[in-house]
Scaffold this motif. Structure first.
Motif, PDB file in Angstrom:
ATOM      1  N   LEU A 105      19.223   5.851 -12.849  1.00  0.00           N
ATOM      2  CA  LEU A 105      17.980   5.876 -12.333  1.00  0.00           C
ATOM      3  C   LEU A 105      18.305   7.014 -10.667  1.00  0.00           C
ATOM      4  CD1 LEU A 105      15.241   5.440 -11.963  1.00  0.00           C
ATOM      5  CD2 LEU A 105      15.940   3.021 -10.683  1.00  0.00           C
ATOM      6  N   PHE A 106      17.658   8.201 -11.486  1.00  0.00           N
ATOM      7  CA  PHE A 106      17.078   8.848  -9.803  1.00  0.00           C
ATOM      8  C   PHE A 106      15.324   8.470  -8.828  1.00  0.00           C
ATOM      9  CE2 PHE A 106      15.812  12.881  -8.066  1.00  0.00           C
ATOM     10  CZ  PHE A 106      15.722  12.232  -6.446  1.00  0.00           C
ATOM     11  N   GLY A 107      15.502   8.547  -8.020  1.00  0.00           N
ATOM     12  CA  GLY A 107      13.673   8.333  -7.416  1.00  0.00           C
ATOM     13  C   GLY A 107      13.394   7.900  -6.434  1.00  0.00           C
ATOM     14  N   VAL A 108      12.550   8.611  -5.732  1.00  0.00           N
ATOM     15  CA  VAL A 108      12.176   9.045  -4.376  1.00  0.00           C
ATOM     16  C   VAL A 108      11.713   7.511  -4.022  1.00  0.00           C
ATOM     17  CG1 VAL A 108      10.972  10.385  -2.582  1.00  0.00           C
ATOM     18  CG2 VAL A 108      11.678  11.386  -4.391  1.00  0.00           C
ATOM     19  N   PHE A 109      12.104   7.050  -3.917  1.00  0.00           N
ATOM     20  CA  PHE A 109      11.647   5.085  -3.760  1.00  0.00           C
ATOM     21  C   PHE A 109      10.531   5.483  -2.666  1.00  0.00           C
ATOM     22  CE2 PHE A 109      15.595   4.956  -5.708  1.00  0.00           C
ATOM     23  CZ  PHE A 109      15.418   4.268  -6.822  1.00  0.00           C
ATOM     24  N   ASP A 110      10.181   5.939  -1.407  1.00  0.00           N
ATOM     25  CA  ASP A 110       8.791   5.878  -0.541  1.00  0.00           C
ATOM     26  C   ASP A 110       7.652   5.192  -1.586  1.00  0.00           C
ATOM     27  OD1 ASP A 110       9.594   7.283   1.800  1.00  0.00           O
ATOM     28  OD2 ASP A 110      10.564   7.928   0.195  1.00  0.00           O
ATOM     29  N   TYR A 111       8.109   6.210  -3.279  1.00  0.00           N
ATOM     30  CA  TYR A 111       6.649   6.088  -3.714  1.00  0.00           C
ATOM     31  C   TYR A 111       6.897   4.634  -4.263  1.00  0.00           C
ATOM     32  CZ  TYR A 111       5.501  10.716  -2.912  1.00  0.00           C
ATOM     33  OH  TYR A 111       4.997  11.573  -2.918  1.00  0.00           O
ATOM     34  N   THR A 112       7.980   2.693  -3.763  1.00  0.00           N
ATOM     35  CA  THR A 112       6.741   1.500  -3.930  1.00  0.00           C
ATOM     36  C   THR A 112       7.168   1.385  -3.173  1.00  0.00           C
ATOM     37  OG1 THR A 112       9.477   3.184  -6.167  1.00  0.00           O
ATOM     38  CG2 THR A 112       8.764   0.622  -4.764  1.00  0.00           C
ATOM     39  N   VAL A 113       6.203   0.536  -3.198  1.00  0.00           N
ATOM     40  CA  VAL A 113       5.133  -0.688  -2.318  1.00  0.00           C
ATOM     41  C   VAL A 113       5.980  -1.997  -2.114  1.00  0.00           C
ATOM     42  CG1 VAL A 113       3.573  -0.823  -0.781  1.00  0.00           C
ATOM     43  CG2 VAL A 113       4.136   1.043  -1.494  1.00  0.00           C
ATOM     44  N   MET A 114       7.081  -2.776  -1.281  1.00  0.00           N
ATOM     45  CA  MET A 114       6.822  -4.211  -1.937  1.00  0.00           C
ATOM     46  C   MET A 114       6.060  -4.548  -1.020  1.00  0.00           C
ATOM     47  SD  MET A 114      11.443  -5.467  -1.927  1.00  0.00           S
ATOM     48  CE  MET A 114      11.349  -3.787   0.009  1.00  0.00           C
ATOM     49  N   CYS A 115       4.881  -5.797  -1.184  1.00  0.00           N
ATOM     50  CA  CYS A 115       4.069  -6.421  -0.088  1.00  0.00           C
ATOM     51  C   CYS A 115       4.302  -7.897  -0.511  1.00  0.00           C
ATOM     52  CB  CYS A 115       2.639  -6.363  -1.116  1.00  0.00           C
ATOM     53  SG  CYS A 115       2.054  -4.777  -0.367  1.00  0.00           S
ATOM     54  N   GLN A 116       4.339  -8.353   0.411  1.00  0.00           N
ATOM     55  CA  GLN A 116       4.448 -10.187   0.620  1.00  0.00           C
ATOM     56  C   GLN A 116       3.105 -10.640   0.946  1.00  0.00           C
ATOM     57  OE1 GLN A 116       4.616 -11.436   4.043  1.00  0.00           O
ATOM     58  NE2 GLN A 116       3.910 -13.436   3.177  1.00  0.00           N
TER      59      GLN A 116
END
Length: 371
Positions: A317-328
């Protein structure tokens, strides 16, 4: 304990030196690792991971506090657990502070989660990549998405037509995550066990592993939203099993993301893979006869190469992970339950919390899988 810990660390060091020697030998002879060397390399990495797990268990389960057993900071889990066992009633840690009743619940809950957050972040693969969790989020965050707009070159005096801007939105949807940790009542009564550390570290690690699985499973988990891997895997390119992943494949994966106008410059961009893929790329030359391997020193094609057991063995997998958001989200509830497993003389520490992983741009991720 110190002697056992040193033995494990020495074994890990020896395994690392053995793998380093294998790679240096192949590099000096300007060749790739043989099949036998590759198997040896992979076995060595698996042995190291088993030792790391053993070391972790030793540090958590076998951790002892000084004889004087100073007062714990924050919520006193031991006192609350003893109270629950003695009274035969559940105790909501979220409503206690230092073992006393408190009407200010909201002031206590963040303290409980903050102590879980440390071991949780250590486990998170996304955290290693550079994606930080948003904590104590209130409501449902919404991210506006504006479609790309193109400008036109017009002749002098020509009338320009209106450009319609498509505005969409993506919002986080909280999902309940629950975990129950059983502890024997004997362990609760033992003063030489750091009960609070054992409980909170195990809870944090378990939640972290679930979020890793959520982000990097090739299919969406039941009840969860799509993670970056499940989105990318659905439209993954393929590589020939006989040839394996080549340097061209690696570069093309980056190109797929760049071709969709996703700029990785200065962002948390990375390659993510399983242990088998990681080992194979560390022993595969960039081109035939080259002493340089596709993956060296944790870097591949100029990006960090991150390994996790939650990725499929044959995928990359390759990705620009700024476009993934983790929330609690909001309040985290920790309850001590001495009733459910009373017949086994065990007490449950039950955590209920809400999390979500939201992918803001699916085109920021690309996957390669075996044909």
């Amino acid at each position: 304990m110190k002697k056992k810990k040193k033995e494990i660390l020495d074994k890990i060091s020896n395994l690392q030196e053995e793998r380093k020697a294998l790679l240096e030998k192949a590099k000096a002879e300007k060749r790739a690792l043989t099949d036998e060397e590759t198997r040896s390399f992979e076995d060595s990495e698996l042995d190291e991971r088993e030792l790391e797990i053993e070391l972790r268990e030793l540090e958590v389960a076998g951790y002892s506090v000084p004889a004087e057993n100073p007062q714990e900071n924050g919520v006193d889990l031991r006192s609350l657990a003893i109270e629950a066992v003695t009274s035969g009633q559940m105790v909501d840690v979220s409503k206690r502070a230092g073992g006393t009743m408190s009407t200010d619940v909201t002031a206590v809950i963040p303290d409980v989660f903050q102590e879980v957050l440390g071991p949780l972040e250590k486990t998170l693969v996304l955290d290693r990549i550079g994606v930080k969790m948003m904590t104590n989020v209130q409501g449902e965050p919404i991210w506006p998405i504006v479609a790309a707009v193109e400008a036109s070159i017009m002749g002098e005096g020509a009338e320009v037509s209106d450009t319609k801007i498509a505005i969409d939105k993506i919002k986080a949807d909280p999902k309940r995550v629950s975990i129950a940790i059983p502890i024997t009542n004997r362990a609760i009564n033992q003063a030489n066990i750091d009960l609070k550390r054992v409980i909170l570290e195990r809870i944090g690690a378990a939640v972290g592993q679930l979020l890793n699985k959520w982000a990097f499973s090739k299919t969406k988990l039941a009840g969860a939203s799509d993670g970056p891997m499940s989105i990318a895997f659905a439209s993954a390119a393929t590589y020939a099993a006989a040839a394996g992943v080549t340097n061209k494949d690696v570069v093309n994966l980056e190109g797929t993301v760049l071709g969709k106008e996703v700029d990785p410059t200065g962002r948390a961009a990375a390659y993510v893979m399983g242990t088998k893929m990681y080992s194979a790329l560390k022993s595969t030359p960039i081109e035939k006869g080259s002493p340089k391997m596709i993956l060296e020193n944790g870097i591949m094609n100029g990006y960090p190469a991150v390994v996790t057991n939650h990725m499929p063995d044959d995928a990359l997998l390759f990705g620009v992970f700024d476009y993934t958001v983790m929330c609690q989200f909001g309040q985290t509830r920790l309850v001590i339950d001495p009733i459910t497993k009373a017949k086994e003389d065990k007490t449950l520490f039950i955590l209920n919390a809400e999390f979500d992983i939201t992918v803001l741009r699916s085109e920021a991720f690309a996957c390669l899988k075996k044909a």
